[in-house]
Design a protein around this motif. Structure first.
Motif, PDB file in Angstrom:
ATOM      1  N   ALA A 339       0.822  -1.218   0.000  1.00 44.80           N
ATOM      2  CA  ALA A 339       0.000   0.000   0.000  1.00 44.80           C
ATOM      3  C   ALA A 339       0.852   1.263   0.000  1.00 44.80           C
ATOM      4  O   ALA A 339       0.320   2.374   0.085  1.00 44.80           O
ATOM      5  N   GLY A 340       2.166   1.099  -0.051  1.00 46.73           N
ATOM      6  CA  GLY A 340       3.060   2.253  -0.082  1.00 46.73           C
ATOM      7  C   GLY A 340       3.290   2.897   1.269  1.00 46.73           C
ATOM      8  O   GLY A 340       3.655   4.075   1.347  1.00 46.73           O
ATOM      9  N   ILE A 341       3.090   2.132   2.344  1.00 47.68           N
ATOM     10  CA  ILE A 341       3.270   2.657   3.699  1.00 47.68           C
ATOM     11  C   ILE A 341       4.499   2.021   4.322  1.00 47.68           C
ATOM     12  O   ILE A 341       4.636   0.799   4.348  1.00 47.68           O
ATOM     13  N   ALA A 342       5.399   2.839   4.838  1.00 44.03           N
ATOM     14  CA  ALA A 342       6.616   2.342   5.466  1.00 44.03           C
ATOM     15  C   ALA A 342       6.286   1.695   6.806  1.00 44.03           C
ATOM     16  O   ALA A 342       5.251   1.985   7.419  1.00 44.03           O
ATOM     17  N   THR A 343       7.153   0.816   7.271  1.00 39.98           N
ATOM     18  CA  THR A 343       6.974   0.190   8.579  1.00 39.98           C
ATOM     19  C   THR A 343       8.284   0.217   9.350  1.00 39.98           C
ATOM     20  O   THR A 343       9.369   0.337   8.762  1.00 39.98           O
ATOM     21  N   ALA A 344       8.151   0.105  10.663  1.00 46.85           N
ATOM     22  CA  ALA A 344       9.328   0.014  11.529  1.00 46.85           C
ATOM     23  C   ALA A 344       8.994  -0.928  12.668  1.00 46.85           C
ATOM     24  O   ALA A 344       7.866  -0.922  13.174  1.00 46.85           O
ATOM     25  N   LEU A 345       9.956  -1.746  13.065  1.00 42.02           N
ATOM     26  CA  LEU A 345       9.785  -2.659  14.184  1.00 42.02           C
ATOM     27  C   LEU A 345      10.595  -2.144  15.358  1.00 42.02           C
ATOM     28  O   LEU A 345      11.822  -2.023  15.275  1.00 42.02           O
ATOM     29  N   LEU A 346       9.891  -1.825  16.465  1.00 42.12           N
ATOM     30  CA  LEU A 346      10.535  -1.311  17.664  1.00 42.12           C
ATOM     31  C   LEU A 346      10.403  -2.362  18.767  1.00 42.12           C
ATOM     32  O   LEU A 346       9.290  -2.763  19.104  1.00 42.12           O
ATOM     33  N   ARG A 347      11.526  -2.785  19.309  1.00 38.75           N
ATOM     34  CA  ARG A 347      11.515  -3.756  20.390  1.00 38.75           C
ATOM     35  C   ARG A 347      11.807  -3.056  21.710  1.00 38.75           C
ATOM     36  O   ARG A 347      12.735  -2.270  21.823  1.00 38.75           O
ATOM     37  N   GLY A 348      10.968  -3.357  22.725  1.00 34.96           N
ATOM     38  CA  GLY A 348      11.130  -2.734  24.019  1.00 34.96           C
ATOM     39  C   GLY A 348      12.333  -3.263  24.776  1.00 34.96           C
ATOM     40  O   GLY A 348      12.996  -4.199  24.336  1.00 34.96           O
ATOM     41  N   PRO A 349      12.618  -2.665  25.926  1.00 32.72           N
ATOM     42  CA  PRO A 349      11.908  -1.552  26.565  1.00 32.72           C
ATOM     43  C   PRO A 349      11.975  -0.267  25.740  1.00 32.72           C
ATOM     44  O   PRO A 349      12.809  -0.139  24.845  1.00 32.72           O
ATOM     45  N   VAL A 350      11.099   0.659  26.096  1.00 30.56           N
ATOM     46  CA  VAL A 350      10.957   1.886  25.310  1.00 30.56           C
ATOM     47  C   VAL A 350      12.275   2.631  25.159  1.00 30.56           C
ATOM     48  O   VAL A 350      12.606   3.105  24.073  1.00 30.56           O
TER      49      VAL A 350
END
Length: 376
Positions: A339-350
């Motif tokens: 759909a042309g939307i970027a993604t990012a994977l964030l792993r915790g802790p914040v």
């Protein structure tokens, strides 16, 4: 709208976020009953119809030293913090706690309280009941769920000493529907983003419905209060604190939608008003209560009004040991990329190095446009 009235509304929102239990404590001190709950699948209408104060519990920012002796460190941080507060006696003033079975962590939380009371001498803790509300969209779950909600109704009646009539339930359903509708209007018309968005959603979980309605009526945001950073949707683990939201804001990223169970999605669906109250509540919380057991998850790029907010990216944040939600990421990444939307994977802790590094990589993708003033 008077600027003073709007300013007062913002101050009330900030105060409730920093001290979410103050009004509940005052209600208790005045002779009232407080029924606390966890998660977003407990029908607050039943609690309010009994005359009790519905209070969603937060873990806050405290330590977990006491909880860590009994609860596995892989469990959600907010659960370990709430459990720690219970063991420390910080919630002894609550009359009843309702725990939904909407995750394995919550189920373990319920059983550990029973264990701590029976075998570790923590008899000071308030009574805790389990609400096993199934969230499968099948007819054969309806009768089971209605029986569980009837049991919850009886538990609230026992605490308050007040019979909950169908008329009382219908009245609370109407009130909470009104608040949900007003919340959706504020989100759609004014577009609060980031930390303010989270605080506003949180307000309705810890404050009385009438107070929430008052704040939503008085709130008006000038254009100077609406951020202009890159538009990002947030998916994954819940956020009861604003830590990640603040980091996003400082990185020039605006959270404009989220699907976690402290976000705006709590107010996306009403309860049917022209049906048997228990049946109507069962349907709403079975199909639309936000949890890990939810049969069909909403797309994170869709806002509380069911519209695609067209984010430039979707960030998936998962706590360090949260593997359940992470299973969806590969498929979601492909769907969004198409759909042309970027993604990012964030792993915790914040505040971990890997989470901050991933967030910086995402922010860097939009830095040139933001600094150049080309972002709309």
């Amino acid at each position: 709208m008077s600027s003073d009235v709007a300013k007062s509304a913002c101050e009330r929102i900030d105060l409730a976020f920093s001290n979410p239990e103050a009004n509940a404590r005052a209600f208790k001190d005045a002779g009232g009953k407080v029924v606390a709950f966890l998660g977003a699948t407990v029908p607050v209408e039943i609690i309010a119809a009994g005359g009790a104060y519905p209070l969603r519990l937060k873990g806050g920012s405290g330590d977990t030293a006491l909880a860590d002796e009994l609860m596995e460190p892989v469990r959600e941080l907010y659960l370990r913090r709430i459990f720690n507060r219970l063991l420390a006696g910080a919630l002894d003033w609550v009359d009843l706690i309702v725990v939904p079975r909407s995750s394995e962590g919550l189920l373990q939380f319920y059983y550990l309280i029973d264990y701590a009371r029976k075998f570790r001498g923590h008899t000071h803790m308030p009574k805790v009941v389990l609400l096993d509300l199934l969230q499968t969209p099948f007819d054969y779950t309806i009768a089971y769920n209605k029986a569980r909600l009837t049991e919850l109704k009886a538990e609230v009646e026992a605490v308050t000493g007040r019979t909950i009539s169908d008329e009382a339930l219908a009245g609370q359903i109407k009130l909470y529907n009104s608040v949900r509708g007003r919340f959706r209007n504020v989100i759609e018309q004014q577009g609060p983003a980031g930390t303010l968005r989270l605080k506003l959603a949180s307000f309705g979980q810890t404050q009385p419905a009438a107070e929430f309605e008052s704040v939503l009526t008085d709130l008006w945001l000038g254009s100077s209060q609406i951020s202009k950073g890159a538009r990002v949707a947030l998916s994954g683990s819940p956020h009861e604190t604003a830590d990640l939201y603040e980091i996003f804001a400082s990185s020039g990223l605006d959270i404009v939608a989220e699907d976690h169970d402290w976000g705006a999605g709590i107010y996306a669906h009403d309860v049917a008003e022209n049906a048997d109250p228990i049946a109507a509540l069962e349907e709403r919380y079975r199909l639309h209560g936000i949890s890990m057991r939810q049969f069909v998850r909403a797309k994170p790029e869709y806002d509380v009004s069911g519209k695609d907010v067209r984010p430039e990216a979707v960030a998936f944040y998962f706590e360090e040991n949260d593997d359940t939600l992470g299973w969806e990421y590969p498929e979601e990444r492909k769907r969004l990329a198409d759909a042309g939307i970027a993604t990012a994977l964030l792993r915790g802790p914040v505040n971990s190095d890997r989470c901050l590094a991933a967030l910086k990589d995402l922010a860097d993708q939009f830095a040139a446009r933001t600094e150049g003033g080309n972002h709309e």
